[in-house]
Write a protein that holds these residues in place. Structure first.
Motif, PDB file in Angstrom:
ATOM      1  N   ASN A 163      70.280  60.026  19.473  1.00 40.84           N
ATOM      2  CA  ASN A 163      70.676  59.978  20.878  1.00 40.84           C
ATOM      3  C   ASN A 163      72.141  59.576  21.022  1.00 40.84           C
ATOM      4  O   ASN A 163      72.899  60.173  21.790  1.00 40.84           O
ATOM      5  N   THR A 171      78.677  64.815  23.682  1.00 43.28           N
ATOM      6  CA  THR A 171      78.775  65.407  25.019  1.00 43.28           C
ATOM      7  C   THR A 171      80.033  64.958  25.750  1.00 43.28           C
ATOM      8  O   THR A 171      80.505  65.635  26.669  1.00 43.28           O
ATOM      9  N   THR A 208      76.601  69.069  27.910  1.00 44.51           N
ATOM     10  CA  THR A 208      77.939  68.463  27.865  1.00 44.51           C
ATOM     11  C   THR A 208      78.366  68.045  29.264  1.00 44.51           C
ATOM     12  O   THR A 208      78.190  68.798  30.228  1.00 44.51           O
ATOM     13  N   ASP A 209      78.895  66.848  29.364  1.00 46.88           N
ATOM     14  CA  ASP A 209      79.370  66.326  30.645  1.00 46.88           C
ATOM     15  C   ASP A 209      80.835  66.725  30.806  1.00 46.88           C
ATOM     16  O   ASP A 209      81.742  66.070  30.283  1.00 46.88           O
ATOM     17  N   CYS A 211      72.079  56.467  31.462  1.00 44.36           N
ATOM     18  CA  CYS A 211      70.688  56.612  31.062  1.00 44.36           C
ATOM     19  C   CYS A 211      70.017  55.248  31.095  1.00 44.36           C
ATOM     20  O   CYS A 211      70.676  54.216  31.261  1.00 44.36           O
ATOM     21  N   HIS A 264      74.534  62.350  19.874  1.00 45.67           N
ATOM     22  CA  HIS A 264      74.586  63.467  20.813  1.00 45.67           C
ATOM     23  C   HIS A 264      75.336  63.074  22.087  1.00 45.67           C
ATOM     24  O   HIS A 264      76.172  63.851  22.589  1.00 45.67           O
ATOM     25  N   LEU A 265      75.059  61.892  22.602  1.00 48.90           N
ATOM     26  CA  LEU A 265      75.732  61.455  23.824  1.00 48.90           C
ATOM     27  C   LEU A 265      77.238  61.343  23.595  1.00 48.90           C
ATOM     28  O   LEU A 265      78.037  61.704  24.469  1.00 48.90           O
ATOM     29  N   LEU A 298      67.367  62.335  24.162  1.00 51.44           N
ATOM     30  CA  LEU A 298      68.491  62.732  25.002  1.00 51.44           C
ATOM     31  C   LEU A 298      69.321  63.836  24.363  1.00 51.44           C
ATOM     32  O   LEU A 298      70.406  64.161  24.853  1.00 51.44           O
ATOM     33  N   THR A 299      68.802  64.413  23.279  1.00 49.91           N
ATOM     34  CA  THR A 299      69.600  65.401  22.541  1.00 49.91           C
ATOM     35  C   THR A 299      69.686  66.746  23.264  1.00 49.91           C
ATOM     36  O   THR A 299      70.458  67.613  22.834  1.00 49.91           O
ATOM     37  N   ASP A 300      68.901  66.926  24.329  1.00 52.37           N
ATOM     38  CA  ASP A 300      69.012  68.169  25.088  1.00 52.37           C
ATOM     39  C   ASP A 300      69.920  68.017  26.300  1.00 52.37           C
ATOM     40  O   ASP A 300      70.060  68.942  27.099  1.00 52.37           O
ATOM     41  N   ARG A 301      70.533  66.851  26.435  1.00 53.33           N
ATOM     42  CA  ARG A 301      71.431  66.646  27.569  1.00 53.33           C
ATOM     43  C   ARG A 301      72.669  67.522  27.397  1.00 53.33           C
ATOM     44  O   ARG A 301      73.300  67.523  26.343  1.00 53.33           O
ATOM     45  N   GLU A 322      65.175  55.444  27.641  1.00 56.85           N
ATOM     46  CA  GLU A 322      65.624  56.778  27.243  1.00 56.85           C
ATOM     47  C   GLU A 322      66.532  56.709  26.025  1.00 56.85           C
ATOM     48  O   GLU A 322      66.446  57.540  25.121  1.00 56.85           O
TER      49      GLU A 322
END
Length: 323
Positions: free
Chosen positions: A6, A13, A71-72, A56, A9-10, A66-69, A60
């Motif tokens: 998580n 992003t 890109t912000d 988050c 990945h976050l 949260l790996t499907d979140r 979570e």
């Protein structure tokens, strides 16, 4: 899904490096590296900061996926060839470089005006005599009203961001070096003008003891501001200072053995400085308030002597280790 996945990945992003995330959380890069390698786990306050940063919940982040979140795009770090000031370090240091010298100047001007209104030009019953004390206390009050919040804000920033990646370019460092040189030259010039007034106004001692200090105060401002603007670019020194403020648990948690050694040495050196300068302050107070051998005039020497001792005591172990 694991906390490590998580977090990685976050971070991706936001196009955020480990160094940038570490700066925002107030930890070393090694700590973030250990979290992502699952060799350590962040403390609760750091977990809450991560949740606030990435928007988050704690569940979570730690237990969810949260790996499907996506890109912000809004909060994504810009892609640059050089490091960026992601913590607001430069603005914080520039603010300190204004407020701290202004506070010192306010105190000097307060004393200067007090001396001016205490001269023989004014009789003992003149209201100006009372105003002199008021002005001196007002100068001290204004000075500390600027110095203490500025010092507290800088310490608060250091506590929140103890490690900052060097983002200054060579051109910015050269400009800061030029600003320091210009400040020192201007400051010394103003101090010399003040000393010249001291000689010109020698017969009027009350003027010689007040007017020159206005020029000296301005000189002190330019010198201090120039030096502070230059020192802000020395992020290696800033990070070393942060190492000295880590406690034993935080030092042991550092992943790099060399970094742990540097932290223990920095903490030892800081302890030496604190002890020596406390002793110097005690000696200065004794010389100032105890009338022994007419030593009051020399009380201020305690601090320069203490500073020299600090440098010598810190340098000797380093020389012995190098030898």
């Amino acid at each position: 899904m694991s906390f490590r996945d998580n977090l990685q990945h976050l971070r991706a992003t936001r196009n955020m490096t480990q160094e940038q995330l570490a700066m925002l959380l107030g930890v070393s890069r090694q700590s973030v590296s250990k979290w992502e390698a699952e060799r350590a786990y962040p403390e609760m306050d750091k977990l809450l900061k991560l949740c606030d940063l990435f928007g988050c919940t704690l569940d979570e982040l730690v237990l969810g996926d949260l790996t499907d979140r996506p890109t912000d795009a809004v909060s994504r770090m810009p892609v640059h060839a050089v490091s960026q000031d992601v913590t607001g370090y430069d603005q914080a240091m520039r603010s300190f470089a204004w407020k701290f010298p202004l506070g010192v100047v306010a105190i000097i001007i307060g004393f200067s005006l007090a001396v001016l209104l205490s001269g023989p030009e004014f009789s003992s019953g003149d209201p100006s005599q009372s105003y002199a004390t008021v002005l001196m206390l007002a100068g001290i009050a204004v000075g500390f009203a600027l110095i203490l919040p500025a010092w507290s804000a800088r310490n608060g920033f250091r506590k929140a961001h103890p490690f900052v990646e060097d983002f200054y370019t060579a051109d910015q460092k050269n400009k800061a070096r030029s600003a320091r040189t210009a400040g020192i030259v201007a400051g010394i010039g103003l101090v010399m003008v003040g000393l010249a007034f001291t000689m010109v106004l020698y017969e009027a001692q009350w003027l010689a003891g007040s007017i020159p200090f206005l020029f000296i105060a301005a000189g002190v401002f330019f010198i201090m501001r120039g030096c502070l603007l230059k020192s802000r670019c020395n992020l290696d020194r800033y990070n070393r200072r942060s190492l000295s403020e880590l406690d034993d648990v935080q030092i042991d948690a550092l992943d790099d053995a060399g970094l742990r050694t540097r932290a223990r040495r920095a903490k030892r050196d800081r302890g030496i400085v604190v002890v020596v300068m406390c002793v110097a302050t005690a000696v200065a107070l004794v010389l100032l308030f105890v009338p022994v051998f007419d030593a009051q005039r020399w009380f201020w020497l305690a601090w320069p002597v203490g500073g020299v001792l600090c440098v010598a005591m810190r340098a000797f172990p380093s020389m012995r280790e190098d030898g």
